[in-house]
Design an enzyme around this catalytic site. Structure first.
Site, PDB file in Angstrom:
ATOM      1  N   HIS A  17      29.162  10.929  76.231  1.00  0.00           N
ATOM      2  CA  HIS A  17      29.474  11.567  77.523  1.00  0.00           C
ATOM      3  C   HIS A  17      28.431  11.181  78.572  1.00  0.00           C
ATOM      4  O   HIS A  17      28.772  10.853  79.713  1.00  0.00           O
ATOM      5  CB  HIS A  17      29.458  13.101  77.400  1.00  0.00           C
ATOM      6  CG  HIS A  17      30.501  13.691  76.505  1.00  0.00           C
ATOM      7  ND1 HIS A  17      30.203  14.592  75.504  1.00  0.00           N
ATOM      8  CD2 HIS A  17      31.847  13.523  76.458  1.00  0.00           C
ATOM      9  CE1 HIS A  17      31.314  14.965  74.890  1.00  0.00           C
ATOM     10  NE2 HIS A  17      32.330  14.326  75.441  1.00  0.00           N
ATOM     11  N   SER A 128      32.389  14.757  69.832  1.00  0.00           N
ATOM     12  CA  SER A 128      31.730  16.049  69.607  1.00  0.00           C
ATOM     13  C   SER A 128      32.104  16.597  68.232  1.00  0.00           C
ATOM     14  O   SER A 128      31.264  17.175  67.531  1.00  0.00           O
ATOM     15  CB  SER A 128      32.138  17.057  70.683  1.00  0.00           C
ATOM     16  OG  SER A 128      31.750  16.605  71.950  1.00  0.00           O
TER      17      SER A 128
END
Ligand code: PNS
Length: 160
Positions: A17, A128
């Site tokens: 990210h 994630s």
């Protein structure tokens, strides 16, 4: 001023990210990184915890605002003067769902474009969910998330 929006669950933020945020911030005048408060998705971290981790992770990048939103992404984008939604693409497997979301968002508001950035090769495997799974087995995720995120994961998983 061109404003872009990078939305996501960020549960938690990963180096993948951060790579997209850094690159998108260098293209746009203003980048809003927005945590989706998605009630239908089971999260490990609360929206406030995800925001805190994100804020610390991007504190050295100029032109970034970190926020959270609830509800429709395009409505949030419109209310905040956003020109483009930025999404990261890791692999072909991401494409189908991302195309569906981009097409739906375009239908809902044709004035807002979705732009895809290819994730850097070194992060193409990273998600994630994978980070949470690996951390759950007690293994180090230090090459996948910033140190403060790894600390939070270990705390949450009762590994301190
Ligand atoms: O990091 P994620 O979980 O892949 O992010 C998905 C996200 C938050 C971008 C997506 O779920 C979203 O846009 N949620 C807001 C609700 C919405 O607008 N849904 C319609 C999009 S097609």
């Amino acid at each position: 001023m061109r404003t872009a929006l990078y939305p996501g669950s960020f549960d938690p933020v990963t180096n993948g990210h951060i790579d997209i945020i850094r690159r998108a911030a260098s293209i746009f005048d203003r980048l809003i990184v927005a945590v989706a408060v998605n009630k239908s998705k089971e999260a490990m971290f609360s929206p406030d915890e995800r925001l805190e981790m994100l804020r610390e992770a991007v504190s050295d990048i100029a032109g970034i605002e970190v926020a959270s939103f609830d509800g429709l992404l395009v409505k949030y984008a419109r209310d905040n003067g956003v020109t483009a939604i930025v999404k990261g693409l890791r692999a072909i497997s991401d494409f189908e769902f991302e195309l569906q979301m981009a097409s739906t968002n375009h239908k809902l508001d044709p004035g807002i474009e979705t732009l895809f950035m290819m994730t850097s090769n070194e992060y193409s495997f990273l998600s994630s969910s994978m980070v949470k799974e690996i951390a759950g087995y007690g293994a180090s995720v230090s090459c996948m998330v910033p140190p403060h995120v790894e600390r939070r994961l270990r705390e949450r998983l009762g590994m301190n």
